[in-house]
Design an enzyme around this catalytic site. Structure first.
Site, PDB file in Angstrom:
ATOM      1  N   HIS A  93     -55.799  91.312 -37.294  1.00 36.32           N
ATOM      2  CA  HIS A  93     -56.638  89.975 -37.965  1.00 36.32           C
ATOM      3  C   HIS A  93     -57.921  90.462 -37.965  1.00 36.32           C
ATOM      4  CE1 HIS A  93     -53.048  87.011 -37.148  1.00 36.32           C
ATOM      5  NE2 HIS A  93     -52.744  87.888 -37.899  1.00 36.32           N
ATOM      6  N   GLU A  95     -60.495  88.101 -36.959  1.00 33.97           N
ATOM      7  CA  GLU A  95     -61.271  87.926 -35.694  1.00 33.97           C
ATOM      8  C   GLU A  95     -61.121  88.785 -34.524  1.00 33.97           C
ATOM      9  OE1 GLU A  95     -59.813  84.263 -38.012  1.00 33.97           O
ATOM     10  OE2 GLU A  95     -59.028  86.168 -37.476  1.00 33.97           O
ATOM     11  N   CYS A 127     -55.645  82.966 -33.578  1.00 36.27           N
ATOM     12  CA  CYS A 127     -54.147  82.997 -33.015  1.00 36.27           C
ATOM     13  C   CYS A 127     -54.618  83.687 -31.598  1.00 36.27           C
ATOM     14  CB  CYS A 127     -53.031  83.428 -33.717  1.00 36.27           C
ATOM     15  SG  CYS A 127     -53.117  85.413 -33.918  1.00 36.27           S
ATOM     16  N   CYS A 134     -56.697  87.211 -30.580  1.00 36.34           N
ATOM     17  CA  CYS A 134     -57.969  86.918 -31.154  1.00 36.34           C
ATOM     18  C   CYS A 134     -58.855  85.963 -30.214  1.00 36.34           C
ATOM     19  CB  CYS A 134     -57.864  86.203 -32.506  1.00 36.34           C
ATOM     20  SG  CYS A 134     -57.044  87.194 -33.839  1.00 36.34           S
TER      21      CYS A 134
END
Length: 366
Positions: A93, A95, A127, A134
Site C-alpha cells: 500500500h 502508506e 489499514c 500502514c
C-alpha cells in the site's frame, strides 16, 4: 543506515523507487517508480476517477490505491507535494511505502526541519493488516517526529466492514490512531476538497472542469464515510455535507429531488441511517444529478493544531493489539461492551431520627 529508496530527477519533479531493489515488472504498471514529487505527481483524470470515485461515487472493488501528499511548514507554506501508488506486484500500500523507517518520507522530514504538517489525500483509509502495517508505521513515524501533525483524508473506508476477516483489526487500529488527536485527524474527503485535488493533483483539467458539481452519489458516499469514521473512532471528523447545504439553499434545483432520494439504491452493499420520513422509496434519482453548483471554500478547513488540547476526547484505546474477539462477533463494533449488571434501588423516604423510625414500626405492627 542506508536509505531504502532511490530518487531520480525528472522533467517536472522527481521519481522515486520506494525500495531500491524494485525493478520494472509486468505485474505492476507503476513499478518501479511508485513515488512521484512536484508536477510529476499529477495523474490523468480517468485514473483519478477510477481510483478515487469522483464525481460519480466509489468503484468496487478497489483494485489500486493512490495517496497524494503535501508537506507543509508551520506557516502553512508548501514544502513538497507528491503521490504514492500501490504496488500490485508486491501487494504494498502507498502508506506503507511512505512511512517506512529510513524511507522517503522519513528522509524528507529529517532533511527539512521546517516541515510541521503531513497531509494525505488517500483513495482508501489506512489499514493495519499484516501484509501492510500502514497504521503501525504511521504510529512509529509520529513517535519519531512528535512535532509533526498528520491529517488523513480518504475517499472510502478500507476493509472495515464485518465481511472482511481483518475488519476488527483495522477498526481497532483506526481508533488507536484517532486517539492521537489533535496531532492526528481522520476525515473523509468532501466538499471543496474535491476541487482542490482536481486543481493540484490531476492533469489535463482546466477551467470549469475543475469546479464541476459534486454529484449525489459522491456526496452520499462522503456522508456515509463521515458517519462510519465517527462510529469507529468516536472522534467527529471534519466534513462538509453538501447534501445539507443543497436542502438549505432554495437556489439549488436538486433540492426537491434530494428530499425523496432513496439512499440505499446508490450502494447496495452499504446502509445509510437517516431520519424517518426522509426517504421516499417510490422515487428514484440518478446519482449523477448534481447537488452543488458552487465551489465550497477549501479555506474553511479547521486550523491545524499543534500541542495539547483541553478538548481531547477521553477514554480512547491507545494500543494496536488485536482485540480478543472472534470475527463472528464483530457484526456491529459500535455497540458498547456488555458490562457488569447494576442493581438499582429507589429511596422513597428518609427518617430524620431513629426515634421516628421506631414510632413508624410500632404503628405498622398495630
Amino acid at each position: 543506515m542506508e536509505p531504502l529508496y532511490e530518487e531520480y530527477l525528472a522533467s517536472h519533479g522527481t521519481i522515486v523507487k520506494p525500495y531500491y531493489w524494485l525493478s520494472f515488472s509486468l505485474d505492476c504498471s507503476n513499478c518501479p517508480y511508485h513515488i512521484r514529487t512536484g508536477e510529476e505527481a499529477r495523474v490523468p483524470y480517468t485514473e483519478f476517477y477510477q481510483i478515487f470515485g469522483f464525481p460519480y461515487g466509489p468503484t468496487y472493488p478497489p483494485t489500486k490505491h493512490l495517496t497524494f501528499y503535501e508537506l507543509k511548514t508551520s506557516s502553512g507554506s508548501l514544502g513538497q507535494k507528491g503521490h504514492a501508488s500501490s504496488c500490485t506486484g508486491n501487494d504494498t500500500h502507498p502508506e506503507s511505502m511512505l512511512f517506512e523507517v529510513n524511507g522517503y518520507l522519513d528522509s524528507a522530514i529529517h532533511n527539512n526541519d521546517r516541515i510541521r504538517h503531513v497531509i494525505l489525500y488517500s483513495s482508501n483509509s489506512p489499514c493495519n493488516e499484516a501484509n501492510h502495517c500502514c497504521i503501525s508505521k504511521m504510529y512509529n513515524f509520529l513517535a519519531k517526529y512528535p512535532d509533526i501533525t498528520l491529517s488523513i483524508y480518504f475517499s472510502q473506508l478500507y476493509h472495515t466492514e464485518a465481511e472482511f476477516p481483518a475488519s476488527a483489526w483495522n477498526r481497532e487500529a483506526l481508533r488507536s490512531l484517532a486517539s492521537l488527536w489533535p496531532q492526528v485527524t481522520l476525515s473523509p474527503i468532501s466538499g471543496g476538497m474535491w476541487h482542490y485535488l482536481l486543481s493540484n493533483f490531476v492533469s489535463g483539467v482546466q477551467g470549469a472542469t475543475v469546479f464541476q458539481p459534486i454529484l449525489t452519489g459522491r456526496a452520499l458516499a462522503d456522508r456515509h464515510n463521515a458517519h462510519e469514521i465517527n462510529a469507529i473512532t468516536g472522534v467527529k471528523p471534519y466534513f462538509t455535507d453538501v447534501l445539507l447545504q443543497a436542502k438549505e439553499n432554495p437556489n439549488i434545483k436538486a433540492q426537491a429531488a434530494l428530499e425523496g432520494y432513496p439512499l440505499n439504491n446508490v450502494f447496495p452493499r452499504q446502509s445509510f441511517q437517516v431520519p424517518s420520513g426522509q426517504l421516499q422509496p417510490n422515487l428514484t434519482l440518478d446519482p449523477r444529478v448534481p447537488v452543488v453548483f458552487m465551489l465550497v471554500p477549501y479555506r474553511d478547513l479547521p486550523p491545524i493544531h499543534v500541542g495539547p488540547s483541553p478538548h481531547k476526547p477521553r477514554n480512547i484505546i491507545r494500543h494496536l493489539n488485536m482485540p480478543q474477539i472472534s470475527f463472528q462477533e464483530t457484526g456491529d463494533l459500535r455497540k458498547p461492551p456488555i458490562g457488569m449488571p447494576v442493581k438499582t434501588a429507589e429511596i422513597t423516604g428518609q427518617f430524620t431520627s431513629s426515634k421516628e423510625a421506631d414510632e413508624k414500626k410500632k404503628k405498622r405492627k398495630n
